[in-house]
Design an enzyme around this catalytic site. Structure first.
Site, short mmCIF file in Angstrom:
data_model
loop_
_atom_site.label_atom_id
_atom_site.label_comp_id
_atom_site.label_asym_id
_atom_site.label_seq_id
_atom_site.Cartn_x
_atom_site.Cartn_y
_atom_site.Cartn_z
CB CYS A 107 -0.94 0.01 1.22
SG CYS A 107 -0.06 0.16 2.79
CB CYS A 110 4.52 -0.40 1.75
SG CYS A 110 3.46 -1.57 2.61
CG ASP A 514 14.46 25.23 -33.71
OD1 ASP A 514 14.65 26.38 -34.11
OD2 ASP A 514 15.23 24.28 -33.94
CG ASP A 708 17.57 21.05 -33.02
OD1 ASP A 708 17.81 21.50 -31.88
OD2 ASP A 708 18.10 21.48 -34.05
CG ASP A 712 16.47 24.77 -30.01
OD1 ASP A 712 16.81 25.92 -30.33
OD2 ASP A 712 15.99 23.95 -30.81
#
Length: 818
Positions: A107, A110, A514, A708, A712
């Site tokens: 659960c 845990c 881009d 890309d 960037d």
């Protein structure tokens, strides 16, 4: 036990294969070992100063277990660098990261306990546990703590942790499934017998029954219930005892209390021959709870199928070649090292990342990238481990193995995304951790109240309150949905690498693209070289190619492809968003966009020349030296298929779409006009792109940047969500929130739809879990929910949450098959 026989393994006693050469120096002597595993374990024992383990092994006094407990002996083997090569990712000198399997997770409590306990260890830098897969991602400083100490710490709180191994995890899941079915079968068969007797006793309440028959049926029911209690319900009691011994309250504590109290009260009533018995309720509790756990197990397995498929993409063995290709040797993939030459026959799986040095063929990378069409490979091309060779034999030089491969990087990123938790999930986990304690307090209050006011009803009401609660639904609400969604998108070729990515994608309202390599294919080709000062075209092109020799930008690749002679460049330096500088034969050269050339050289370019070269939206880079601008190089590209479809979809859903490019105005407008993008910005540098994003964010926009991933990096890092156009060669270095490995833009349409659906399902699950408990608890406490109804309600709540989350797999499957 004596190990004097040189043909027996000094560590385990098994025969040493005649062609093996494994040894460990123990007590100053080289001792033979039968395999790499024994060698690693023995070396770890020696390295940890535990050589007495071997000295004290005698027939009369087998003290090896006392000197090094079995668990610790196994755990310390994982500290050995040779063993860690297969599952530990190394960052820097001392930072290590590994994926672990956690056994015993039942659960959210845990998960909460393990995360807190491991995070508190000195030297542990980060830990995340995924409830859906029962996997933990742990990062630690190896100079401050060893992996064996982390495993030991988990063991000390009653759980079992070991390095993630797909085959072992599948065996664990299969063993767990079989055990659940056995327990479920016993509960079902015996429960039906108890129900027959219970119906008889209920009928006796209306039509009358002799006390002797009622007592006899009660004793028979008690006997039949015992196997259910001690066999079928055993996992609940073990987990509850583990939690209580560590002063924790997991989901199994109220469940075990409810079962125990119902059985104890029924046994007392049977002994005293007075009052009601609830053996049927005990059988139903156990049956429905086991049913819920079984389907939860199946759901977890289904949700993690994409990751498992990636794991199994890597083969177990490879064919290694000798120096002159004259000797073939079958070895395990773990034995391969960089520089090895391997033979990959048609139909075989590429065993590791590498470079083709002989042959030409086509390979299937669909499991890794989502690209269904085979990709041609020839001498000099890179191949990814896990891809499948189709047509002809290939000889490959291994470049990276183990945790350094692209496949391992993909799995690491996927694992990170599934273990990182959005804010809503963290809140649910914190709530679930305290929820059980609140239930126990409420159950105690209800029991005391009904004992004082209506003693005959306190027992069934107490049992109902304990059983009807469902913190499991809270803990399942988010991880199951996220695991299903990220797994489905991975099959499409869209790798989610951050836990917040889907949540942010669902909320993003401004998408920035881009141009080169994103909206266009990035497969530029040189259309024309226009000399401006006298040198011939070939010389100018070769000079430009030398300057671009270290760049991975599409423009650089196009120029290098067109060049005929390779020149040597020194003092090369790149200016992001501008160009490159370098010396060739002692002369300084610059290559870049118009603004970069003007800044570096002060050169003047005729405006008519600029307009002529840029006509039609062509990309132009300029080559210059200290004497002035020498040439303009014109390149052409084409739109990426699906770009228009993606832009139209985003605009139709009310999103703002912007094009930011470092290219010139005509090239920017040529792309924007084809795609219908009105907001276009050109001649952008990385700094101006980032400034634009910051401005939007200050205005309250949630920005998703798609680039890309090559030049960037600043703007990708600055946006709330970054999506990089991924390729195998760049995956390991990519730091984006999502990687479009398939490079098919329409998959982003599916991703935005799945992201919205995922967040909707998470909200639905959380609302259901909260509303269910808000309604069920008061009804149970006031006596309107019978114990058997509580068992059904609790189980149904968990099953509903899991089934709702699995709808995401159907959505991604439809997109994959489309």
């Amino acid at each position: 036990m004596s190990r004097s026989n040189d043909t027996a393994c000094f560590h385990c006693g098994l025969p040493v294969p005649p062609d093996s050469d494994f040894h460990v120096r123990i007590d100053g002597k080289p001792r033979p070992m039968c395999c790499k595993g024994c060698e690693a374990v023995a070396q770890a024992i020696v390295d940890n100063g535990l050589t007495d383990f071997y000295r004290h092994r005698t027939e009369n006094a087998p003290t090896g277990q006392e000197l090094v407990p079995e668990f610790l002996r196994q755990a310390r083997a994982y500290d050995h660098p040779q063993v860690q090569k297969t599952f530990v990712h190394i960052e820097g000198e001392t930072i290590r990261e590994a994926s672990l399997i956690l056994e015993g997770i039942t659960c959210a409590a845990c998960v909460w306990l393990n995360e807190r306990h491991i995070a508190a260890l000195p030297g542990v830098l980060d830990v995340k546990v995924n409830y859906a897969t029962h996997r933990a991602r742990v990062k630690w400083d190896n100079s401050r703590i060893q992996l064996s100490q982390i495993l030991e710490a988990v063991h000390n709180i009653g759980y079992v942790a070991h390095p993630y191994d797909p085959s072992h995890q599948e065996r664990l899941i299969e063993n767990e499934r079989r055990a659940l079915l056995k327990r479920l079968g016993v509960a079902a068969v015996l429960g039906m017998q108890i129900m027959i007797l219970a119906v008889s006793m209920y009928a006796g309440d209306f039509y009358g029954m002799e006390p002797e028959f009622r007592s006899f049926f009660s004793w028979i029911s008690l006997g039949i219930t015992l196997p259910i209690l001690f066999f079928s319900a055993a996992p609940f009691f073990r987990a509850a005892w583990r939690d209580l011994t560590h002063w924790q309250t997991g989901m199994d504590v109220p469940v075990s209390l409810g079962i125990s109290i119902a059985f104890a009260g029924s046994a007392w009533a049977t002994w005293q021959q007075t009052g009601h018995v609830y053996y049927d309720s005990v059988a139903m509790f156990v049956f429905f709870l086991l049913t819920a756990r079984y389907f939860e197990l199946v759901a977890r397995k289904r949700a993690a199928e994409a990751g498992q498929a990636l794991v199994h993409a890597a083969p177990a063995v490879a064919t290694r070649l000798g120096a002159d290709n004259d000797n073939e040797e079958t070895v395990t993939v773990t034995e391969l090292v960089a520089g090895d030459r391997v033979l990959v026959l048609p139909g075989d799986t590429v065993p590791a990342d590498g470079e083709v040095i002989e042959g030409h063929s086509s390979v299937d990378e669909s499991l890794l990238t989502g690209e269904s069409d085979p990709i041609g490979k020839q001498t000099g091309d890179r191949v990814i481990g896990g891809s499948i060779n189709f047509e002809s034999p290939l000889v490959i030089r291994v470049a990276s193995t183990g945790e350094d491969t692209v496949l391992a990087s993909i799995l690491r990123l996927l694992d990170r995304a599934q273990t990182e938790k959005p804010a809503v999930s963290q809140l649910a986990d914190r709530t679930a951790a305290w929820f059980v304690l609140g239930v126990l307090v409420l159950a105690s209050i209800a029991a005391v109240y009904w004992w004082q006011h209506e003693p005959a009803r306190w027992l069934p009401i107490l049992v109902s309150v304990l059983v009807v609660t469902c913190p499991c639904a809270l803990s399942l609400a988010t991880p199951t949905a996220l695991t299903a969604a990220t797994g489905g998108l991975t099959r499409l070729g869209l790798l989610v690498t951050r836990g917040h990515a889907l949540e942010t994608l669902a909320r993003a309202n401004h998408f920035i693209f881009d141009k080169t390599g994103t909206l266009t294919l990035g497969k530029l080709r040189v259309l024309e070289i226009r000399p401006l000062a006298g040198d011939d075209e070939a010389t100018l092109l070769n000079t430009a190619a030398a300057l671009e020799s270290r760049s991975e930008h599409p423009i650089a690749r196009a120029i290098r492809t067109a060049a005929t002679v390779k020149l040597t460049v020194t003092k090369a330096e790149s200016t992001p968003g501008g160009g490159v500088t370098g010396e060739i034969d002692g002369e300084t050269w610059w290559l870049g966009n118009i603004n970069f050339i003007r800044q570096q050289t002060g050169g003047v370019i005729d405006e008519n020349t600029i307009a002529t070269l840029q006509a039609g939206g062509r990309t132009v880079v300029w080559l210059a030296n200290r004497t002035g601008v020498q040439a303009g190089i014109m390149l052409g590209d084409e739109l990426r298929p699906g770009a228009a479809e993606l832009v139209r979809y985003l605009q139709s859903t009310g999103k703002q779409v912007t094009l930011l490019t470092g290219d010139h105005e005509l090239a920017a407008h040529a792309v924007a006009s084809h795609l219908g993008i009105a907001d276009t910005h050109w001649d952008q540098t990385p700094d101006t792109k980032l400034a634009y994003v910051r401005t939007l964010q200050q205005d309250g926009e949630i920005v998703a940047m798609i680039g890309d991933g090559v030049n960037d990096a600043p703007v990708l890092a600055g946006a709330q969500l970054s999506i990089a156009m991924g390729s195998g060669a760049h995956i390991a270095a990519a730091n984006a929130d999502m990687l479009l490995l398939s490079q098919q833009l329409p998959h982003l349409v599916t991703a935005t739809q799945v992201a919205k659906k995922t967040m909707a399902i998470i909200r639905q699950n959380l609302v259901w879990a909260v509303m269910y408990n808000l309604v069920a608890l008061p009804l149970a406490a006031t006596g309107y929910v019978a114990p058997w109804m509580a068992a059904i309600g609790m189980s149904a709540s968990s099953l509903l949450v899991v089934s709702n989350a699995l709808r995401l797999t159907r959505r991604t499957n439809k997109a994959e098959n489309a």
